[in-house]
Design an enzyme around this catalytic site. Structure first.
Site, PDB file in Angstrom:
ATOM      1  N   ARG A  72       4.267  10.364   7.878  1.00 41.70           N
ATOM      2  CA  ARG A  72       3.736  11.404   8.763  1.00 41.70           C
ATOM      3  C   ARG A  72       4.693  12.588   8.874  1.00 41.70           C
ATOM      4  O   ARG A  72       4.265  13.735   8.963  1.00 41.70           O
ATOM      5  CB  ARG A  72       3.452  10.817  10.143  1.00 41.70           C
ATOM      6  CG  ARG A  72       2.278   9.847  10.173  1.00 41.70           C
ATOM      7  CD  ARG A  72       2.177   9.136  11.524  1.00 41.70           C
ATOM      8  NE  ARG A  72       1.020   8.282  11.602  1.00 41.70           N
ATOM      9  CZ  ARG A  72       0.953   7.026  11.146  1.00 41.70           C
ATOM     10  NH1 ARG A  72       2.008   6.495  10.542  1.00 41.70           N
ATOM     11  NH2 ARG A  72      -0.145   6.314  11.267  1.00 41.70           N
TER      12      ARG A  72
ATOM     13  N   PRO B  14       1.993   5.745   0.643  1.00 49.56           N
ATOM     14  CA  PRO B  14       0.558   6.009   0.577  1.00 49.56           C
ATOM     15  C   PRO B  14      -0.016   6.293   1.965  1.00 49.56           C
ATOM     16  O   PRO B  14       0.275   5.577   2.918  1.00 49.56           O
ATOM     17  CB  PRO B  14      -0.022   4.713  -0.008  1.00 49.56           C
ATOM     18  CG  PRO B  14       1.028   3.677   0.210  1.00 49.56           C
ATOM     19  CD  PRO B  14       2.334   4.373   0.236  1.00 49.56           C
TER      20      PRO B  14
ATOM     21  N   ARG C  24       3.512  -4.015  -1.008  1.00 47.61           N
ATOM     22  CA  ARG C  24       3.741  -3.609   0.383  1.00 47.61           C
ATOM     23  C   ARG C  24       3.284  -4.736   1.290  1.00 47.61           C
ATOM     24  O   ARG C  24       2.176  -5.261   1.137  1.00 47.61           O
ATOM     25  CB  ARG C  24       2.985  -2.328   0.722  1.00 47.61           C
ATOM     26  CG  ARG C  24       3.473  -1.717   2.043  1.00 47.61           C
ATOM     27  CD  ARG C  24       2.789  -0.411   2.371  1.00 47.61           C
ATOM     28  NE  ARG C  24       3.660   0.409   3.212  1.00 47.61           N
ATOM     29  CZ  ARG C  24       3.278   1.530   3.809  1.00 47.61           C
ATOM     30  NH1 ARG C  24       2.035   1.978   3.681  1.00 47.61           N
ATOM     31  NH2 ARG C  24       4.124   2.229   4.542  1.00 47.61           N
TER      32      ARG C  24
ATOM     33  N   ALA D 221      -4.096   4.294  -0.723  1.00 50.44           N
ATOM     34  CA  ALA D 221      -4.806   3.061  -1.053  1.00 50.44           C
ATOM     35  C   ALA D 221      -6.105   3.367  -1.776  1.00 50.44           C
ATOM     36  O   ALA D 221      -6.964   4.086  -1.274  1.00 50.44           O
ATOM     37  CB  ALA D 221      -5.089   2.278   0.224  1.00 50.44           C
TER      38      ALA D 221
ATOM     39  N   TYR E  82      -5.180  -5.846   5.838  1.00 50.74           N
ATOM     40  CA  TYR E  82      -6.196  -5.798   4.801  1.00 50.74           C
ATOM     41  C   TYR E  82      -6.235  -7.133   4.046  1.00 50.74           C
ATOM     42  O   TYR E  82      -5.520  -8.075   4.391  1.00 50.74           O
ATOM     43  CB  TYR E  82      -5.962  -4.590   3.904  1.00 50.74           C
ATOM     44  CG  TYR E  82      -6.049  -3.287   4.677  1.00 50.74           C
ATOM     45  CD1 TYR E  82      -7.160  -3.010   5.486  1.00 50.74           C
ATOM     46  CD2 TYR E  82      -5.010  -2.358   4.663  1.00 50.74           C
ATOM     47  CE1 TYR E  82      -7.245  -1.836   6.225  1.00 50.74           C
ATOM     48  CE2 TYR E  82      -5.093  -1.180   5.413  1.00 50.74           C
ATOM     49  CZ  TYR E  82      -6.207  -0.929   6.189  1.00 50.74           C
ATOM     50  OH  TYR E  82      -6.275   0.223   6.934  1.00 50.74           O
TER      51      TYR E  82
ATOM     52  N   GLN F 179      -1.318   3.014  -4.889  1.00 46.34           N
ATOM     53  CA  GLN F 179      -1.493   1.738  -4.207  1.00 46.34           C
ATOM     54  C   GLN F 179      -2.915   1.247  -4.446  1.00 46.34           C
ATOM     55  O   GLN F 179      -3.877   2.001  -4.268  1.00 46.34           O
ATOM     56  CB  GLN F 179      -1.255   1.909  -2.704  1.00 46.34           C
ATOM     57  CG  GLN F 179      -1.254   0.608  -1.920  1.00 46.34           C
ATOM     58  CD  GLN F 179      -1.102   0.856  -0.426  1.00 46.34           C
ATOM     59  OE1 GLN F 179      -2.032   1.354   0.212  1.00 46.34           O
ATOM     60  NE2 GLN F 179       0.057   0.529   0.128  1.00 46.34           N
TER      61      GLN F 179
END
Length: 363
Positions: A324, A23, A230, A57, A182, A100
């Protein structure tokens, strides 16, 4: 035969190879709704040859967004829009699709990355009050409000409701975001969780919310849908969340029927010291892999096909996530197939592009 291109499974979900697109937030939603950007973006990634594409997310509540442009799954309108997107993509790709679900906690209410990514001030447009296990700010971000037990229980239900919407939208995989500083990670780490109740203190209490979220989602969701987590395996700071606790958490999740664990790191503290280099997070994935039968995804500066092949071939992890690198080279799996002399299925519309010396590999 290449191990990278061998088939494998996450729970009941079969995957044609070991390449996953993790994600990656696009910050392009409108009121949590996907836009044409998302359909084009995820269609492109689904045509890459990767076995699984995990949608970015998606917040379980508006105040759980990192930015005001984040995707969401807090209402049925968003679920319906996601369902249309998933259906459109699956018409043209056999890639599995995951999503996610997340709550940004004290790292919420920020501006877009290309506008500075700063925590929004009280006088800014689109600002809202953040929440966290404890009233401790992330760096220079706003000070969050400490959650009450009643609010924690409400957030747990918001995760479950978002997972149900993900199921109805047609996703094959649901990933619970407990990494990168988070909310669920904030509860896990003793550096951000200073609570004195049943959600703070020792490992059992700090992991309680994540364990309850996972357990209730797994019970509520069709067993044919894979549910994974995750994590950040270490905070890269003293007296933070660390690898031994990550191993212990993985064992608990495995006992509860977790279908995979996606091993990243960091994001909790602005004081983190990360030793960036190729494969820098692979040893973290390997440590969990060696202590669990649950499938493990390795991620982080994995950029070359031979590098990815070695990770799978030497049993450091079961899957590799190319993030990436996939944005830069959206046909990364094609290149990997050519380098590893493996056949790869591509959309028939693209067959003509196969380089002459590799035409036998494209089907």
């Amino acid at each position: 035969m290449s191990r990278l291109f061998s088939s494998a499974s996450m729970g009941q979900v079969s995957l044609k190879n070991r390449i996953i697109v993790p994600p990656m937030c696009q910050y392009s939603a409108e009121n949590g709704m996907p836009t044409p950007w998302h359909t084009a973006h995820y269609m492109n990634l689904a045509l890459s040859g990767a076995a699984l594409v995990i949608v970015e997310a998606s917040a379980v509540t508006p105040t759980g967004r990192i930015t005001y442009k984040d995707l969401g799954l807090w209402n049925n309108q968003q679920m319906t829009a996601m369902k249309h997107m998933v259906s459109d993509i699956k018409q043209f790709s056999d890639a599995r699709l995951g999503i996610q679900i997340a709550h940004a906690g004290r790292k919420a209410s920020c501006d877009l990355p290309w506008l500075g990514n700063k925590s929004l001030k009280a006088t800014d447009t689109n600002v809202w009050q953040t929440v966290a296990p404890s009233a401790l700010a992330f760096g220079d971000n706003q000070i969050p409000c400490e959650l009450t037990v009643e609010q924690i229980i409400e957030i747990k239900q918001q995760f479950v409701d978002a997972a149900k919407r993900a199921e109805h939208a047609g996703f094959d995989v649901i990933e619970i975001h407990a990494a990168h500083g988070y909310l669920l990670h904030e509860f896990l780490s003793p550096a951000s969780n200073k609570r004195q109740d049943e959600y703070g203190g020792n490992f059992e209490n700090r992991s309680r919310l994540l364990i309850n979220v996972f357990h209730e989602i797994r019970d509520a969701i069709d067993p044919n849908i894979a549910v994974g987590v995750r994590i950040s395996a270490t905070d890269w700071i003293e007296n933070g969340w660390d690898i031994p606790e990550s191993i212990e958490l993985a064992e608990l999740l495995e006992d509860l029927g977790c279908d995979y664990i996606h091993v990243s790191s960091g994001g909790l503290s602005s004081k983190q010291q990360i030793p960036l280099s190729p494969n820098y997070q692979v040893p973290l994935a390997q440590a969990i892999h060696e202590n669990s039968m649950m499938p493990v995804i390795a991620v982080g500066l994995i950029t070359e096909p031979l590098q990815a092949e070695a990770i799978i071939a030497t049993h450091q992890a079961d899957f590799v996530a190319i993030g990436r690198g996939m944005l830069f080279d959206p046909r990364w799996p094609w290149r990997a197939a050519c380098e590893l002399n493996e056949q790869i299925e591509v959309a028939p519309q693209y067959l003509r592009c196969a380089p002459h010396q590799f035409k036998n590999l494209f089907k």
